[in-house]
Design a protein around this motif. Sequence first.
Motif, PDB file in Angstrom:
ATOM      1  N   ARG A  15       0.883  -1.105   0.080  1.00 47.95           N
ATOM      2  CA  ARG A  15       0.130   0.019   0.056  1.00 47.95           C
ATOM      3  C   ARG A  15       0.975   1.142   0.086  1.00 47.95           C
ATOM      4  NH1 ARG A  15      -3.146  -3.455   2.723  1.00 47.95           N
ATOM      5  NH2 ARG A  15      -5.478  -3.405   2.368  1.00 47.95           N
ATOM      6  N   ALA A  16       0.306   2.261  -0.550  1.00 48.32           N
ATOM      7  CA  ALA A  16       1.035   3.784  -0.619  1.00 48.32           C
ATOM      8  C   ALA A  16      -0.168   4.718  -0.343  1.00 48.32           C
ATOM      9  CB  ALA A  16       1.723   3.953  -1.621  1.00 48.32           C
ATOM     10  N   THR A  17       0.096   5.584   0.384  1.00 50.50           N
ATOM     11  CA  THR A  17      -0.837   6.647   0.771  1.00 50.50           C
ATOM     12  C   THR A  17      -0.428   7.924  -0.032  1.00 50.50           C
ATOM     13  OG1 THR A  17       0.095   7.204   3.208  1.00 50.50           O
ATOM     14  CG2 THR A  17      -1.884   5.539   2.966  1.00 50.50           C
ATOM     15  N   TRP A  18      -1.150   8.747  -0.386  1.00 49.50           N
ATOM     16  CA  TRP A  18      -0.880   9.794  -1.058  1.00 49.50           C
ATOM     17  C   TRP A  18      -2.134  10.812  -0.949  1.00 49.50           C
ATOM     18  CZ3 TRP A  18      -3.918  10.957  -5.448  1.00 49.50           C
ATOM     19  CH2 TRP A  18      -4.623   9.681  -5.838  1.00 49.50           C
ATOM     20  N   GLN A  19      -2.013  12.043  -1.421  1.00 46.04           N
ATOM     21  CA  GLN A  19      -2.931  12.964  -1.591  1.00 46.04           C
ATOM     22  C   GLN A  19      -2.692  14.092  -2.767  1.00 46.04           C
ATOM     23  OE1 GLN A  19      -1.208  14.647   2.162  1.00 46.04           O
ATOM     24  NE2 GLN A  19      -2.139  16.548   1.568  1.00 46.04           N
ATOM     25  N   TYR A  20      -3.550  14.858  -3.178  1.00 41.86           N
ATOM     26  CA  TYR A  20      -3.242  15.759  -3.972  1.00 41.86           C
ATOM     27  C   TYR A  20      -2.813  16.821  -3.305  1.00 41.86           C
ATOM     28  CZ  TYR A  20      -6.016  12.936  -7.555  1.00 41.86           C
ATOM     29  OH  TYR A  20      -6.130  11.975  -8.485  1.00 41.86           O
ATOM     30  N   GLY A  21      -1.946  17.652  -4.017  1.00 37.12           N
ATOM     31  CA  GLY A  21      -1.334  18.988  -3.687  1.00 37.12           C
ATOM     32  C   GLY A  21      -1.606  20.022  -4.607  1.00 37.12           C
ATOM     33  N   PRO A  22      -1.261  21.206  -4.377  1.00 31.67           N
ATOM     34  CA  PRO A  22      -1.524  22.297  -5.252  1.00 31.67           C
ATOM     35  C   PRO A  22      -0.534  22.192  -6.375  1.00 31.67           C
ATOM     36  CG  PRO A  22      -1.024  23.017  -3.037  1.00 31.67           C
ATOM     37  CD  PRO A  22      -0.800  21.620  -3.041  1.00 31.67           C
ATOM     38  N   ALA A  23      -1.393  22.233  -7.551  1.00 34.38           N
ATOM     39  CA  ALA A  23      -0.744  22.249  -8.878  1.00 34.38           C
ATOM     40  C   ALA A  23       0.558  23.017  -9.076  1.00 34.38           C
ATOM     41  CB  ALA A  23      -1.737  22.383  -9.967  1.00 34.38           C
ATOM     42  N   ARG A  24       1.804  22.500  -9.574  1.00 33.93           N
ATOM     43  CA  ARG A  24       2.972  23.265  -9.716  1.00 33.93           C
ATOM     44  C   ARG A  24       2.913  23.757 -11.199  1.00 33.93           C
ATOM     45  NH1 ARG A  24       7.036  20.472  -6.129  1.00 33.93           N
ATOM     46  NH2 ARG A  24       5.701  20.721  -4.031  1.00 33.93           N
ATOM     47  N   ARG A  25       2.237  23.207 -12.014  1.00 33.16           N
ATOM     48  CA  ARG A  25       1.931  23.691 -13.271  1.00 33.16           C
ATOM     49  C   ARG A  25       0.472  23.577 -13.641  1.00 33.16           C
ATOM     50  NH1 ARG A  25       6.536  19.591 -15.066  1.00 33.16           N
ATOM     51  NH2 ARG A  25       4.610  18.272 -15.431  1.00 33.16           N
ATOM     52  N   PRO A  26      -0.079  24.482 -14.504  1.00 30.18           N
ATOM     53  CA  PRO A  26      -1.478  24.455 -14.856  1.00 30.18           C
ATOM     54  C   PRO A  26      -1.918  23.395 -15.338  1.00 30.18           C
ATOM     55  CG  PRO A  26      -0.315  26.385 -15.580  1.00 30.18           C
ATOM     56  CD  PRO A  26       0.738  25.626 -15.390  1.00 30.18           C
ATOM     57  N   ASP A  27      -3.296  23.102 -14.694  1.00 29.84           N
ATOM     58  CA  ASP A  27      -4.063  21.615 -15.390  1.00 29.84           C
ATOM     59  C   ASP A  27      -2.941  20.581 -15.301  1.00 29.84           C
ATOM     60  OD1 ASP A  27      -6.021  23.376 -16.195  1.00 29.84           O
ATOM     61  OD2 ASP A  27      -5.089  23.920 -17.862  1.00 29.84           O
ATOM     62  N   THR A  28      -2.238  20.426 -14.328  1.00 36.70           N
ATOM     63  CA  THR A  28      -1.290  19.154 -14.123  1.00 36.70           C
ATOM     64  C   THR A  28      -1.672  18.440 -12.567  1.00 36.70           C
ATOM     65  OG1 THR A  28       0.396  19.811 -15.532  1.00 36.70           O
ATOM     66  CG2 THR A  28       0.805  18.157 -14.281  1.00 36.70           C
ATOM     67  N   PRO A  29      -1.993  17.499 -12.378  1.00 41.41           N
ATOM     68  CA  PRO A  29      -1.974  17.174 -11.034  1.00 41.41           C
ATOM     69  C   PRO A  29      -0.778  16.678 -10.146  1.00 41.41           C
ATOM     70  CG  PRO A  29      -3.006  15.456 -12.611  1.00 41.41           C
ATOM     71  CD  PRO A  29      -2.372  16.422 -13.201  1.00 41.41           C
ATOM     72  N   HIS A  30      -0.813  17.235  -9.045  1.00 41.97           N
ATOM     73  CA  HIS A  30       0.487  17.149  -8.304  1.00 41.97           C
ATOM     74  C   HIS A  30      -0.010  16.159  -7.150  1.00 41.97           C
ATOM     75  CE1 HIS A  30       4.291  18.179  -6.176  1.00 41.97           C
ATOM     76  NE2 HIS A  30       3.460  18.293  -5.124  1.00 41.97           N
ATOM     77  N   VAL A  31       0.861  15.201  -6.873  1.00 42.27           N
ATOM     78  CA  VAL A  31       0.821  14.031  -5.963  1.00 42.27           C
ATOM     79  C   VAL A  31       1.905  14.092  -4.828  1.00 42.27           C
ATOM     80  CG1 VAL A  31       0.784  11.358  -5.717  1.00 42.27           C
ATOM     81  CG2 VAL A  31      -0.253  12.657  -7.735  1.00 42.27           C
ATOM     82  N   ILE A  32       1.291  14.137  -3.635  1.00 47.24           N
ATOM     83  CA  ILE A  32       2.225  14.120  -2.458  1.00 47.24           C
ATOM     84  C   ILE A  32       2.220  12.386  -1.768  1.00 47.24           C
ATOM     85  CG2 ILE A  32       2.768  14.853  -0.327  1.00 47.24           C
ATOM     86  CD1 ILE A  32       1.145  17.342  -1.191  1.00 47.24           C
ATOM     87  N   TRP A  33       3.345  11.791  -2.012  1.00 50.29           N
ATOM     88  CA  TRP A  33       3.373  10.502  -1.699  1.00 50.29           C
ATOM     89  C   TRP A  33       3.824  10.554   0.124  1.00 50.29           C
ATOM     90  CZ3 TRP A  33       1.430   6.841  -4.195  1.00 50.29           C
ATOM     91  CH2 TRP A  33       1.530   6.890  -5.725  1.00 50.29           C
ATOM     92  N   ARG A  34       3.040   9.583   0.577  1.00 49.03           N
ATOM     93  CA  ARG A  34       2.888   9.963   2.221  1.00 49.03           C
ATOM     94  C   ARG A  34       3.527   8.930   3.300  1.00 49.03           C
ATOM     95  NH1 ARG A  34      -0.206  13.756   4.381  1.00 49.03           N
ATOM     96  NH2 ARG A  34      -0.585  12.677   6.307  1.00 49.03           N
ATOM     97  N   ARG A  35       3.217   7.583   2.732  1.00 45.77           N
ATOM     98  CA  ARG A  35       3.508   6.281   3.389  1.00 45.77           C
ATOM     99  C   ARG A  35       3.515   5.197   2.331  1.00 45.77           C
ATOM    100  NH1 ARG A  35       2.916   5.437   8.904  1.00 45.77           N
ATOM    101  NH2 ARG A  35       4.964   4.107   8.281  1.00 45.77           N
ATOM    102  N   ILE A  36       4.450   4.254   2.728  1.00 41.96           N
ATOM    103  CA  ILE A  36       4.456   2.921   1.747  1.00 41.96           C
ATOM    104  C   ILE A  36       4.625   2.061   2.488  1.00 41.96           C
ATOM    105  CG2 ILE A  36       6.706   3.289   0.796  1.00 41.96           C
ATOM    106  CD1 ILE A  36       5.904   2.341  -1.946  1.00 41.96           C
TER     107      ILE A  36
END
Length: 101
Positions: A71-92
């Motif tokens: 398992r890996a946990t993650w969340q969306y973070g603020p976009a660093r580029r327009p219209d591009t998802p930003h993922v923050i990996w939390r645990r694995i």
Amino acid sequence: MPTYETLPRFTTDLERLTSEQRRKFRQTVAAFVEDLRAGGRFRTGLRIKRVQRATGIYELTWSMGAGPAGRATWQYGPARRPDTPHVIWRRIGTHDILTGP
């Protein structure tokens, strides 16, 4: 291409995995990124779901072979580029990471 960052705890968890577990995670992330590029509708095999009692945090599950599922946990973070998802990996790791996602 989605952008990402890792929290220090994720990096520590990742170092504890075997090389085979890391390889399987990289394979899973390739599919995850492909789905993000295609609009964020994730394939069923990635088993993505919200973590209970942890607002905005998701888990991604894959098989690590003979042992428990990875398992890996993650969340969306603020976009660093327009219209591009930003993922923050939390645990694995295994199911145990859900006690502090």
